[in-house]
Structure formats: structure tokens, C-alpha cells
Design a protein around this motif. Sequence first.
Motif, PDB file in Angstrom:
ATOM      1  N   ASN A  45       0.849  -1.412   0.056  1.00  0.00           N
ATOM      2  CA  ASN A  45       0.040  -0.084   0.015  1.00  0.00           C
ATOM      3  C   ASN A  45       0.845   1.418   0.093  1.00  0.00           C
ATOM      4  OD1 ASN A  45      -2.178  -1.701   0.167  1.00  0.00           O
ATOM      5  ND2 ASN A  45      -2.744  -1.283   2.268  1.00  0.00           N
ATOM      6  N   SER A  46       1.881   1.211   0.843  1.00  0.00           N
ATOM      7  CA  SER A  46       2.786   2.500   1.003  1.00  0.00           C
ATOM      8  C   SER A  46       3.380   2.726  -0.341  1.00  0.00           C
ATOM      9  CB  SER A  46       3.555   2.334   2.048  1.00  0.00           C
ATOM     10  OG  SER A  46       4.325   3.344   2.296  1.00  0.00           O
ATOM     11  N   GLN A  48       2.285   1.662  -3.293  1.00  0.00           N
ATOM     12  CA  GLN A  48       1.470   2.002  -4.325  1.00  0.00           C
ATOM     13  C   GLN A  48       1.209   3.618  -4.208  1.00  0.00           C
ATOM     14  OE1 GLN A  48       0.708  -0.032  -6.738  1.00  0.00           O
ATOM     15  NE2 GLN A  48      -0.456   1.735  -7.913  1.00  0.00           N
ATOM     16  N   GLN A  49       1.175   4.194  -3.083  1.00  0.00           N
ATOM     17  CA  GLN A  49       1.153   5.637  -2.802  1.00  0.00           C
ATOM     18  C   GLN A  49       2.008   6.248  -3.318  1.00  0.00           C
ATOM     19  OE1 GLN A  49      -0.388   6.786   1.048  1.00  0.00           O
ATOM     20  NE2 GLN A  49      -1.492   4.877   1.603  1.00  0.00           N
ATOM     21  N   SER A  50       3.191   5.766  -2.911  1.00  0.00           N
ATOM     22  CA  SER A  50       4.479   6.399  -3.424  1.00  0.00           C
ATOM     23  C   SER A  50       4.784   6.584  -4.941  1.00  0.00           C
ATOM     24  CB  SER A  50       5.918   5.998  -2.768  1.00  0.00           C
ATOM     25  OG  SER A  50       5.569   5.874  -1.363  1.00  0.00           O
ATOM     26  N   LYS A  52       2.216   6.322  -7.129  1.00  0.00           N
ATOM     27  CA  LYS A  52       1.138   7.291  -7.694  1.00  0.00           C
ATOM     28  C   LYS A  52       1.738   8.839  -7.592  1.00  0.00           C
ATOM     29  CE  LYS A  52      -2.889   4.319  -7.218  1.00  0.00           C
ATOM     30  NZ  LYS A  52      -4.294   4.288  -6.457  1.00  0.00           N
ATOM     31  N   LEU A 149       6.394   9.611   2.891  1.00  0.00           N
ATOM     32  CA  LEU A 149       6.045   8.706   2.612  1.00  0.00           C
ATOM     33  C   LEU A 149       7.300   7.277   2.505  1.00  0.00           C
ATOM     34  CD1 LEU A 149       3.142   8.982  -0.259  1.00  0.00           C
ATOM     35  CD2 LEU A 149       2.713   8.169   2.127  1.00  0.00           C
TER      36      LEU A 149
END
Length: 223
Positions: A45-46, A48-50, A52, A149
Motif C-alpha cells: 500500500n505505501s 503504491q501511494q509513493s 502514484k 511516505l
Amino acid sequence: MNGHVKSMHFQQCMELATTLLSLLLVMAVDSTRTVAASRNQQCGNSLQQSLKLTKLLQKESVDLIRTYKASQGDMSELFCKVSVNNIPDPNISGLEPSERIVSIYTHLKAFLPHFKRVYEQQKDLQPPTSPLLSSLINVSARNRYLAGLINNFYQSLFPNLPVPEPAGGPTTLPPPQNVFQQKVYGCVVLKTYKELLSNVFQELRVLKNNFCRRRIQINTPFF
């Protein structure tokens, strides 16, 4: 008779001890599963945020360079081609995944004082309503958030490894510059940052496809 009672009492104690030991083992396995699942989820998750946010910053950096050049007047196309010292290195270094994540973090942090300097210089050169000024504020804020992040991602995967200070300390800012030097410096900072984002995006994809996927496979229970 007393011997028989003692034998039964001993057997009951052994059964109770065995039950308690089994319960403790189950609890330990469940705890390990929970920690592993949490870290695996963080890894996915982390990251994937980074990814994006990095992709968004890549797009915005292209627009920012275009806006910057349009705001500098004559010779703006030449500004980014001049060599400038003391600009952070856009290349990611390190052999182990932990080292490369730290390298991403420290490189992102290294650009923050340079963004501030470019903003201060351009604030003196541009009208208050210039879109360049708001764009510089936005890119600096998002870069700071991305660094956060990455730091959280690192801490979740390597809780016992503190983030080391960058070797040689932070990059130094340039001495006082004339207007031409300021315009060159700002353009080179933004161009180099764009290169860094490209390297960061590729690095995060490698981490996602190799490191995180391998961690999930290793930590998947077989019972």
C-alpha cells in the motif's frame, strides 16, 4: 493409593503444561502472521501511494519546467543547458533494498532547500500573481510529502535500522547570484529534479515487483 493419586496429578499437570505450551505457540504464530501481514500490506500500500505521487510529480515537473521557461524571457531555452555546481545528484545509490530506499529519501530531502532558494529568487523576479510561484510551492509541498511516505515505508520494513544521515551532509546552496545566474540555477534545479523523479519511479517499480513480492511469498504461511 497415594502413589496412584500422585501419578494422576502429575499426568494432569503435564497435560495442562502441554496445553498451555500449545496455546502459547499458536499465539506466537498468530502474532508473527499479524506482523508479517501488516508489513506486507505496508510494503504494497505505501509503495503504491509513493508510485502514484511520484508519477503525478513527474507530470507536474514537466509542466513546471515549461512554465519556468515561459517566465524567464529571452534565452530561456539555454538556461537549462548551463552547468551548475552544488545541485543534488539525481542518481539512486546502494546495493541493498534498504540502502536504495534511504537513498531515495535523502535525495528527495536534499532538493527542499533548493526549491526554497529558487522560490525566493523568482519571487523577486516575477509578479505576485505569477503561476510559477504557486507551482514552485506545490512541487515543494508534494516533494516533502513523498519524502515522508518513503520514510514511513522504510521504517515499516526496517524498524531496527534508523535512517542514516547522508554522507557528506546536505548539499550546499549557491552563493549570491546575479539575475542571469539565478535563472540558470532555477532551471537546472528543476531539470535535475525531473531526472530524479524518473529514477525514483523506476526504483519503486523494481522494489514493488521484486522486493515486496518476494517478502509476501516468504511470509505466506503454509499451514
